[in-house]
Design an enzyme around this catalytic site. Structure first.
Site, short mmCIF file in Angstrom:
data_model
loop_
_atom_site.label_atom_id
_atom_site.label_comp_id
_atom_site.label_asym_id
_atom_site.label_seq_id
_atom_site.Cartn_x
_atom_site.Cartn_y
_atom_site.Cartn_z
N HIS A 55 0.83 -1.20 0.00
CA HIS A 55 0.00 0.00 0.00
C HIS A 55 0.87 1.26 0.00
O HIS A 55 1.22 1.77 1.06
CB HIS A 55 -0.89 -0.04 1.24
CG HIS A 55 -1.98 0.98 1.25
ND1 HIS A 55 -3.15 0.80 1.92
CD2 HIS A 55 -2.08 2.21 0.69
CE1 HIS A 55 -3.93 1.85 1.76
NE2 HIS A 55 -3.29 2.74 1.02
N ARG A 59 1.85 8.39 -6.69
CA ARG A 59 1.32 9.63 -7.29
C ARG A 59 1.49 9.75 -8.81
O ARG A 59 1.11 10.78 -9.36
CB ARG A 59 1.93 10.86 -6.62
CG ARG A 59 1.82 10.89 -5.10
CD ARG A 59 0.39 10.91 -4.62
NE ARG A 59 0.28 11.19 -3.19
CZ ARG A 59 -0.74 10.83 -2.44
NH1 ARG A 59 -1.77 10.18 -2.96
NH2 ARG A 59 -0.79 11.11 -1.17
N ASN A 89 -5.10 5.89 -6.98
CA ASN A 89 -5.81 7.19 -6.87
C ASN A 89 -4.92 8.33 -7.36
O ASN A 89 -4.57 9.24 -6.64
CB ASN A 89 -6.30 7.44 -5.44
CG ASN A 89 -5.19 7.54 -4.41
OD1 ASN A 89 -4.12 6.96 -4.59
ND2 ASN A 89 -5.43 8.28 -3.34
N ASP A 147 -9.03 2.65 -3.30
CA ASP A 147 -8.42 3.30 -2.13
C ASP A 147 -8.21 4.79 -2.37
O ASP A 147 -7.86 5.23 -3.45
CB ASP A 147 -7.06 2.68 -1.79
CG ASP A 147 -6.43 3.39 -0.60
OD1 ASP A 147 -7.04 3.40 0.48
OD2 ASP A 147 -5.35 3.98 -0.78
N HIS A 233 -5.40 -0.61 5.96
CA HIS A 233 -5.14 0.25 7.13
C HIS A 233 -6.18 0.17 8.24
O HIS A 233 -6.82 1.15 8.61
CB HIS A 233 -4.94 1.71 6.71
CG HIS A 233 -5.89 2.24 5.68
ND1 HIS A 233 -7.24 2.14 5.80
CD2 HIS A 233 -5.66 2.90 4.51
CE1 HIS A 233 -7.80 2.71 4.75
NE2 HIS A 233 -6.87 3.17 3.96
N ASP A 306 0.89 2.60 3.66
CA ASP A 306 0.02 3.71 3.25
C ASP A 306 0.86 4.99 3.10
O ASP A 306 0.40 6.09 3.43
CB ASP A 306 -1.14 3.93 4.23
CG ASP A 306 -2.25 4.79 3.62
OD1 ASP A 306 -2.14 5.15 2.42
OD2 ASP A 306 -3.22 5.11 4.32
N HIS A 310 2.63 14.23 0.27
CA HIS A 310 2.01 15.47 -0.20
C HIS A 310 3.10 16.53 -0.18
O HIS A 310 4.16 16.33 0.39
CB HIS A 310 0.86 15.88 0.73
CG HIS A 310 -0.28 14.91 0.74
ND1 HIS A 310 -1.16 14.79 -0.32
CD2 HIS A 310 -0.67 14.00 1.65
CE1 HIS A 310 -2.05 13.84 -0.03
NE2 HIS A 310 -1.76 13.35 1.14
N PHE A 324 -4.95 14.43 3.76
CA PHE A 324 -4.66 13.28 4.61
C PHE A 324 -3.41 12.56 4.11
O PHE A 324 -3.26 12.35 2.91
CB PHE A 324 -5.83 12.28 4.56
CG PHE A 324 -7.11 12.80 5.13
CD1 PHE A 324 -7.36 12.71 6.49
CD2 PHE A 324 -8.08 13.37 4.31
CE1 PHE A 324 -8.56 13.16 7.03
CE2 PHE A 324 -9.29 13.82 4.84
CZ PHE A 324 -9.53 13.73 6.20
O1 DOR Z 1 -4.24 9.27 4.63
C1 DOR Z 1 -4.56 8.89 3.51
N1 DOR Z 1 -3.95 9.36 2.42
N2 DOR Z 1 -5.55 8.01 3.39
C2 DOR Z 1 -6.06 7.70 2.18
O2 DOR Z 1 -6.95 6.91 2.11
C3 DOR Z 1 -5.53 8.31 0.97
C4 DOR Z 1 -4.17 8.77 1.14
C5 DOR Z 1 -3.71 9.68 0.03
O3 DOR Z 1 -3.91 9.33 -1.14
O4 DOR Z 1 -3.09 10.71 0.32
#
Ligand code: DOR
Length: 426
Positions: A55, A59, A89, A147, A233, A306, A310, A324
């Site tokens: 997981h 990006r 995603n 996800d 998660h 996970d 960012h 998130f």
């Molecule tokens: O904290 C998270 N960030 N949870 C998610 O489900 C998506 C992920 C993200 O893509 O940044």
């Protein structure tokens, strides 16, 4: 040929050695030494099978400002990962065979960790129309998931499980009920009230897991093949209990937990630091203790990062607006080696299994054990302690909730089929 001398061995079978590990032709040739051009002194270090992350958000395509394959896969090998599942995603979401093939081709050319892209369960991850499981599998997709989004439509999930089962693909779910989660930015409860922040209740996770397990029960009843639901998660004690009950009843469900849910709690949010904003949110000490129990008793099958990078600017916004996600590829193993194994006596053998055979079996990959003839996708780990320094991350996300934590168990050499992909030996 490479010889790692006098190194302790650890895999899902246990700890043993020291051994003199001879590596050539992409394999472990011997545990009793031999002639080699390169010799590494493994005294005080330990060798494990390469890790697999189920997981990670890398990006690409479209969000390269946050991370890209080159930086994400370099972060992976620095973290001891030889294999990694990228989440779909992206922009646009990875929902076609062409997109899966393009990712695999690009990753192969980089020659770092091996990429096993996940593809979207529904077109555009919109939750309305299923993607083509058979074609995605043919292109090399490792699992299907929306996800980053929740699967609100139970009927679509059921159809997705049935279709995926025909092609042997697991379906992974971000199990949160969107209508209960709403705009929550941290765990719901007295602390959220005190801090004046909108809460995301633990029941949002439990309610969705309960529903998804019923959907799985239906899919099992209607499918000729075995559907496989994987819960991502997992963060709550109650969610864990539901999975445990389902496993006891023989349902084909697996589950993962993340490094952040295993080492941090909602208490950390007292700092109001948006780095700690993650979905699902950091929970309570009781949940954390239950998760560790779940790792031990087999309710949890894998530790998955996970890794969610960012930009610094995004994570410097206030808690209500920041996105998130917590990046963790480069610290996951040292973190859990230190916090679970060293500090709590969590068995090293089981910890390594949760990074190797556990996630590998979810993808239907063979285990790697440190024996003659085994594939030389390996990681050499150094117990020597040093602090986490996010400014040195290979990931573009150079921030971390664990900055300054002093950890041991750092990967100092990562090999993929005998090829060195990361080296940080002194
Ligand atoms: O904290 C998270 N960030 N949870 C998610 O489900 C998506 C992920 C993200 O893509 O940044």
């Amino acid at each position: 040929m490479l010889l790692i001398k006098n190194v302790k061995l650890v895999d899902a079978l246990g700890e043993r050695g020291p051994a003199d590990v001879l590596i050539g032709e992409g394999k472990i040739l011997s545990l009793d030494g031999g002639e080699a051009e390169t010799v590494i002194d493994g005294t005080g270090l330990f060798l494990a099978p390469g890790f697999l992350d189920l997981h990670a958000h890398l990006r690409e395509p479209g969000q390269e400002v946050k991370e890209e394959l080159a930086t994400g896969l370099l972060a992976a090998v620095r973290g001891g990962y030889t294999d990694l599942v990228s989440m779909p995603n992206t922009t646009p979401p990875v929902d076609t065979p062409e997109a899966v093939r393009a990712l695999r081709k690009k990753a192969q050319a980089l020659g770092l960790a091996r990429l096993h892209p996940a593809a979207a369960l529904t077109q555009g991850q919109e939750g309305k129309t299923l993607t083509e499981a058979g074609l995605l599998k043919g292109a090399g997709a490792s699992l299907l998931t929306d996800d980053g989004h929740t699967n609100e439509d139970a009927g679509i999930l059921a159809a997705g499980l049935l279709q995926a089962s025909a092609f042997g693909l697991p379906v992974a779910v971000h199990a949160e009920d969107a209508s209960l989660r709403r705009g929550g930015v941290m765990n719901d409860g007295p602390l959220a009230d005190l801090l004046g922040l909108p809460g995301n209740p633990k029941e949002a996770e439990a309610a969705r897991i309960a529903r998804d397990l019923e959907v799985l029960r239906y899919a099992v009843r209607r499918s000729q093949k075995k559907p496989h639901l994987h819960i991502q998660h997992l963060s709550t004690k109650r969610g864990l209990e539901l999975v445990q009950e389902a496993k006891r009843a023989g349902l084909p469900v697996t589950a993962e937990a993340t490094p952040h849910h295993l080492t941090l709690t909602e208490e950390a949010l007292k700092s109001f630091d948006p780095i700690l904003k993650v979905a699902p949110p950091l929970r309570t000490q009781e949940d954390l203790e239950a998760l560790i129990e779940g790792l031990l008793d087999g309710t949890l099958d894998a530790i998955a990062t996970d890794h969610a990078p960012h930009t610094q600017a995004e994570k410097e916004m206030d808690l209500l607006r920041a996105p998130f996600g917590i990046p963790s590829l480069e610290v996951a193993f040292p973190l859990l080696y230190t916090e679970l194994h060293l500090k709590r006596g969590f068995p090293l053998k089981r910890l390594v299994e949760l990074f190797t055979d556990g996630p590998r079996s979810i993808l239907g990959l063979k285990p790697i054990h440190l024996e003659e003839g085994a594939e030389a996708s390996l990681v050499l780990l150094d117990p020597k302690e040093r602090p986490v320094e996010p400014r040195n991350f290979a990931s573009k996300a150079r921030f971390s909730p664990w900055a300054g934590w002093v950890l041991g168990g750092w990967p100092v050499l990562t090999l993929v089929e005998g090829q060195v992909v990361h080296q940080a030996l002194e």
